[in-house]
Design a protein around this motif. Sequence first.
Motif, PDB file in Angstrom:
ATOM      1  N   THR A 302       0.716  -1.297   0.014  1.00 54.90           N
ATOM      2  CA  THR A 302      -0.234  -0.117   0.120  1.00 54.90           C
ATOM      3  C   THR A 302       1.119   1.691  -0.415  1.00 54.90           C
ATOM      4  O   THR A 302       0.817   1.861  -0.596  1.00 54.90           O
ATOM      5  CB  THR A 302      -0.263   0.057   1.497  1.00 54.90           C
ATOM      6  N   GLU A 303       2.343   1.239   0.552  1.00 57.89           N
ATOM      7  CA  GLU A 303       2.453   1.954   1.016  1.00 57.89           C
ATOM      8  C   GLU A 303       3.007   2.473  -0.940  1.00 57.89           C
ATOM      9  O   GLU A 303       3.997   3.991  -1.082  1.00 57.89           O
ATOM     10  CB  GLU A 303       3.627   2.431   2.199  1.00 57.89           C
ATOM     11  N   VAL A 304       4.149   1.618  -0.685  1.00 61.84           N
ATOM     12  CA  VAL A 304       4.616   2.022  -2.488  1.00 61.84           C
ATOM     13  C   VAL A 304       3.306   2.722  -3.466  1.00 61.84           C
ATOM     14  O   VAL A 304       3.424   3.262  -4.292  1.00 61.84           O
ATOM     15  CB  VAL A 304       5.164   0.509  -3.273  1.00 61.84           C
ATOM     16  N   LEU A 305       2.263   1.769  -3.629  1.00 63.49           N
ATOM     17  CA  LEU A 305       1.129   2.520  -4.002  1.00 63.49           C
ATOM     18  C   LEU A 305       1.219   4.250  -3.783  1.00 63.49           C
ATOM     19  O   LEU A 305       0.451   5.050  -5.324  1.00 63.49           O
ATOM     20  CB  LEU A 305       0.131   1.838  -3.967  1.00 63.49           C
ATOM     21  N   ARG A 306       1.087   4.289  -2.860  1.00 62.15           N
ATOM     22  CA  ARG A 306       1.103   5.577  -2.223  1.00 62.15           C
ATOM     23  C   ARG A 306       2.130   6.297  -3.027  1.00 62.15           C
ATOM     24  O   ARG A 306       1.969   7.273  -3.935  1.00 62.15           O
ATOM     25  CB  ARG A 306       1.289   6.155  -1.019  1.00 62.15           C
ATOM     26  N   TRP A 307       3.831   5.870  -2.919  1.00 67.77           N
ATOM     27  CA  TRP A 307       4.463   6.648  -3.069  1.00 67.77           C
ATOM     28  C   TRP A 307       5.310   6.638  -4.242  1.00 67.77           C
ATOM     29  O   TRP A 307       5.526   7.577  -4.733  1.00 67.77           O
ATOM     30  CB  TRP A 307       5.582   6.037  -2.681  1.00 67.77           C
ATOM     31  N   ALA A 308       5.036   6.108  -5.088  1.00 68.15           N
ATOM     32  CA  ALA A 308       4.437   5.987  -6.271  1.00 68.15           C
ATOM     33  C   ALA A 308       3.871   6.146  -7.701  1.00 68.15           C
ATOM     34  O   ALA A 308       4.171   6.308  -9.201  1.00 68.15           O
ATOM     35  CB  ALA A 308       5.481   4.586  -7.320  1.00 68.15           C
ATOM     36  N   THR A 309       2.738   6.382  -7.700  1.00 67.83           N
ATOM     37  CA  THR A 309       1.627   6.480  -8.319  1.00 67.83           C
ATOM     38  C   THR A 309       1.752   8.142  -9.060  1.00 67.83           C
ATOM     39  O   THR A 309       2.123   9.116  -8.498  1.00 67.83           O
ATOM     40  CB  THR A 309       0.283   6.880  -7.624  1.00 67.83           C
ATOM     41  N   THR A 310       1.643   7.769 -10.378  1.00 68.75           N
ATOM     42  CA  THR A 310       1.675   9.572 -10.691  1.00 68.75           C
ATOM     43  C   THR A 310      -0.060   9.321 -11.201  1.00 68.75           C
ATOM     44  O   THR A 310      -0.515   9.021 -11.037  1.00 68.75           O
ATOM     45  CB  THR A 310       2.294   9.721 -12.163  1.00 68.75           C
ATOM     46  N   GLY A 415      31.759   1.066   2.025  1.00 68.08           N
ATOM     47  CA  GLY A 415      31.519   2.034   3.415  1.00 68.08           C
ATOM     48  C   GLY A 415      30.019   2.927   3.091  1.00 68.08           C
ATOM     49  O   GLY A 415      29.832   3.613   3.165  1.00 68.08           O
ATOM     50  N   THR A 416      29.458   2.638   1.463  1.00 64.99           N
ATOM     51  CA  THR A 416      28.742   3.751   1.614  1.00 64.99           C
ATOM     52  C   THR A 416      27.623   3.189   2.244  1.00 64.99           C
ATOM     53  O   THR A 416      27.535   1.624   1.774  1.00 64.99           O
ATOM     54  CB  THR A 416      28.105   4.227  -0.286  1.00 64.99           C
ATOM     55  N   LYS A 417      26.830   3.583   1.691  1.00 64.30           N
ATOM     56  CA  LYS A 417      24.782   2.962   2.032  1.00 64.30           C
ATOM     57  C   LYS A 417      24.070   2.535   0.395  1.00 64.30           C
ATOM     58  O   LYS A 417      24.612   3.911  -0.166  1.00 64.30           O
ATOM     59  CB  LYS A 417      23.887   3.893   3.715  1.00 64.30           C
ATOM     60  N   PRO A 418      23.191   2.230   0.345  1.00 63.60           N
ATOM     61  CA  PRO A 418      22.112   1.560  -0.666  1.00 63.60           C
ATOM     62  C   PRO A 418      21.822   3.327  -0.928  1.00 63.60           C
ATOM     63  O   PRO A 418      20.934   3.829  -0.064  1.00 63.60           O
ATOM     64  CB  PRO A 418      21.245   0.539  -1.096  1.00 63.60           C
ATOM     65  N   LYS A 419      21.560   3.737  -1.893  1.00 66.03           N
ATOM     66  CA  LYS A 419      20.772   4.873  -2.275  1.00 66.03           C
ATOM     67  C   LYS A 419      19.488   4.720  -3.014  1.00 66.03           C
ATOM     68  O   LYS A 419      19.646   3.135  -4.191  1.00 66.03           O
ATOM     69  CB  LYS A 419      21.556   5.482  -3.179  1.00 66.03           C
ATOM     70  N   LEU A 420      18.718   5.207  -2.721  1.00 67.28           N
ATOM     71  CA  LEU A 420      17.520   5.125  -3.577  1.00 67.28           C
ATOM     72  C   LEU A 420      17.889   5.738  -4.834  1.00 67.28           C
ATOM     73  O   LEU A 420      17.750   6.743  -5.048  1.00 67.28           O
ATOM     74  CB  LEU A 420      16.339   5.727  -3.546  1.00 67.28           C
ATOM     75  N   PRO A 421      17.620   4.615  -6.250  1.00 63.83           N
ATOM     76  CA  PRO A 421      17.429   5.352  -7.689  1.00 63.83           C
ATOM     77  C   PRO A 421      16.504   6.879  -7.660  1.00 63.83           C
ATOM     78  O   PRO A 421      16.303   6.892  -7.502  1.00 63.83           O
ATOM     79  CB  PRO A 421      17.161   4.131  -8.423  1.00 63.83           C
ATOM     80  N   MET A 422      17.839   7.984  -8.627  1.00 66.87           N
ATOM     81  CA  MET A 422      17.005   9.458  -8.768  1.00 66.87           C
ATOM     82  C   MET A 422      15.516   8.738  -9.938  1.00 66.87           C
ATOM     83  O   MET A 422      15.670   8.596 -10.585  1.00 66.87           O
ATOM     84  CB  MET A 422      17.891   9.647  -9.470  1.00 66.87           C
ATOM     85  N   VAL A 423      13.888   9.512  -8.828  1.00 68.09           N
ATOM     86  CA  VAL A 423      12.952   9.206  -9.588  1.00 68.09           C
ATOM     87  C   VAL A 423      13.472  10.244 -11.446  1.00 68.09           C
ATOM     88  O   VAL A 423      14.018  11.973 -11.059  1.00 68.09           O
ATOM     89  CB  VAL A 423      12.549  10.191  -8.986  1.00 68.09           C
ATOM     90  N   ASP A 424      13.263  10.038 -12.399  1.00 67.14           N
ATOM     91  CA  ASP A 424      13.065  10.646 -13.558  1.00 67.14           C
ATOM     92  C   ASP A 424      11.353  11.214 -13.515  1.00 67.14           C
ATOM     93  O   ASP A 424      10.588  11.208 -13.624  1.00 67.14           O
ATOM     94  CB  ASP A 424      12.772   9.791 -14.916  1.00 67.14           C
ATOM     95  N   LYS A 425      11.813  13.187 -13.285  1.00 69.50           N
ATOM     96  CA  LYS A 425      10.876  13.229 -12.793  1.00 69.50           C
ATOM     97  C   LYS A 425       9.627  14.368 -14.016  1.00 69.50           C
ATOM     98  O   LYS A 425       8.733  14.390 -14.217  1.00 69.50           O
ATOM     99  CB  LYS A 425      11.701  15.412 -11.973  1.00 69.50           C
ATOM    100  N   ASN A 435      16.063   6.775 -14.840  1.00 70.26           N
ATOM    101  CA  ASN A 435      16.731   6.465 -15.780  1.00 70.26           C
ATOM    102  C   ASN A 435      17.854   5.744 -15.053  1.00 70.26           C
ATOM    103  O   ASN A 435      18.966   5.583 -15.514  1.00 70.26           O
ATOM    104  CB  ASN A 435      16.844   7.431 -16.453  1.00 70.26           C
ATOM    105  N   GLU A 436      18.057   5.537 -14.282  1.00 69.09           N
ATOM    106  CA  GLU A 436      19.372   4.939 -13.686  1.00 69.09           C
ATOM    107  C   GLU A 436      19.006   3.399 -13.450  1.00 69.09           C
ATOM    108  O   GLU A 436      18.589   2.919 -12.200  1.00 69.09           O
ATOM    109  CB  GLU A 436      19.668   5.537 -12.235  1.00 69.09           C
ATOM    110  N   ALA A 437      20.007   3.207 -13.585  1.00 66.72           N
ATOM    111  CA  ALA A 437      20.718   1.683 -13.576  1.00 66.72           C
ATOM    112  C   ALA A 437      20.756   1.428 -11.897  1.00 66.72           C
ATOM    113  O   ALA A 437      21.402   2.064 -11.756  1.00 66.72           O
ATOM    114  CB  ALA A 437      21.573   1.224 -14.114  1.00 66.72           C
ATOM    115  N   PHE A 438      19.794   0.323 -11.507  1.00 67.75           N
ATOM    116  CA  PHE A 438      20.245  -0.036 -10.201  1.00 67.75           C
ATOM    117  C   PHE A 438      20.845  -1.247 -10.073  1.00 67.75           C
ATOM    118  O   PHE A 438      19.924  -2.162 -10.026  1.00 67.75           O
ATOM    119  CB  PHE A 438      18.535   0.554  -9.406  1.00 67.75           C
TER     120      PHE A 438
END
Length: 447
Positions: A302-310, A415-425, A435-438
């Motif tokens: 449900t949270e991803v349906l909130r977060w990623a809906t356009t 030594g780094t933390k995982p980063k969320l791929p950048m949203v293509d706005k 557009n980022e490869a993850f």
Amino acid sequence: RSIRQQNSRIPIVPSTLPWFGNFFEFRRDPVHFMQSCRQKYGPVYKILLAGQKIIVLSHQKGITLLNKDSARCFTSTPIHRRVLTTIGGVNANQEHLLDVMDTKLYPPLMKSLSPASMVPMADNIHQNLQRELREIGHITKAPLLLRLDELISRPLYRAGCLTLFGPTFPLDTFDDFHLFDSKFSQLILGLPFVAQDATLACQRLATSFAAYLVPLWSEESTEGVSEIIAASIQEMRGLVTLQEAARLLMLFVVGFHSNTSSMIFWLLSHILQQDLSGRLRQELHAAQTTEVNTPLMSSAITEVLRWATTNTTVRVATKHTSIMVDGEPIPIRKGESVIADVQSLHYDPAIYSNPDEFMVDRFLESDSGVSIPKPLAFGGGAHLCPGRHLAQVEIKHFLSTLLQMYEIKAVIKEGTKPKLPMVDKRDLVGTLRTNEAFYVAVWPVDT
Ligand code: HEM
């Protein structure tokens, strides 16, 4: 007062460019643009996009009323016509095809994709997913490095299409489908030069889908084809040509696969970024079945349906009408378009605290009994997404099957933390994209 006078009270977002209006700000970052307009002008305002004034409705009850449309004052036909032309490549006989879709295809789809029919389908999806996911690594002991979208999209497409369309479906269409799917925004905006490769892929897809339909069209055999698809083909026979049916089938596969695979992409990205797979796996282990007793997984979905809906709902008024917003009728003139800005609602801090954050527990039932509004990811009313139950079954089974079969970690620099791929706005269609490869590392759980 006349509707024209009343209508002129709706605030208009200023722009300095004639005709283009707010087009460039909107195109650069539609989410930020609409959120800031909502803050400045309230839940209803107008924008000018390439010659067209559009009303933006960003109010929960108002959107529900627009979707419900009890007085039948709105249509989505102009939008569907555009989808048929730009994505489906259909230029002739459009009115008839739209009528067939609305009256012959969607109503039975709504019924046959009901929660009850999901039980046998879920089993089938689960088995097909297991087989497809087994293929990805040939289960070697060494971790396999993969792009996350590759890990998801191909197995999901193949498993989903096998479940719905049966063993004769041309599964080798995935690459063309993927190309076509990745260029939706350009296609829908009518930028044929930018998306020429996608247009060609679309033509090849239509040819393959037509070849798949030939024996089903002449009723030679429907063995292995799901009831839903067999019934839809039966409805179309005699009403449309085989070539037209192939194009409609292609659009259905878009609806069926595209948003679901993007939702799974973001869900897994967040899970990996926040290192949540252990918690989810534990819950699965205790529940022993995906269908019940997995509240954390349901909350995550449900949270991803909130977060990623356009925003996808656009309607055109067929007559002068109004929509009640906070007790005030908002007048809408015949011919005006209205966008339901659900995305700004999904990111409203007054409704969802820390809205930019993916909070896996957000939709878990709380002890206080206060429930948070569910996201409006599937539209509503006559056009409520008929595939909403199936989409959620697919997301749940993909995640649970993957977690049960594989360990999966984001590939990051030491030594780094995982980063969320950048949203293509700039991507406008259905679900956020990137557009980022993850990259992820995947290996079987037992080793
Ligand atoms: C997470 C995945 C999905 C999301 C977020 C989603 C979202 C939506 C939304 C918002 C609409 C309404 C658009 C409007 O108001 O005009 C819609 C319509 C539709 N969806 Fe879905 N959908 C998903 C999965 C599916 C699946 C799996 C199928 C097929 C089995 C499907 C088939 C359709 C169809 C055919 C329509 C058109 C209905 C109509 O216009 O009457 N969708 N979807």
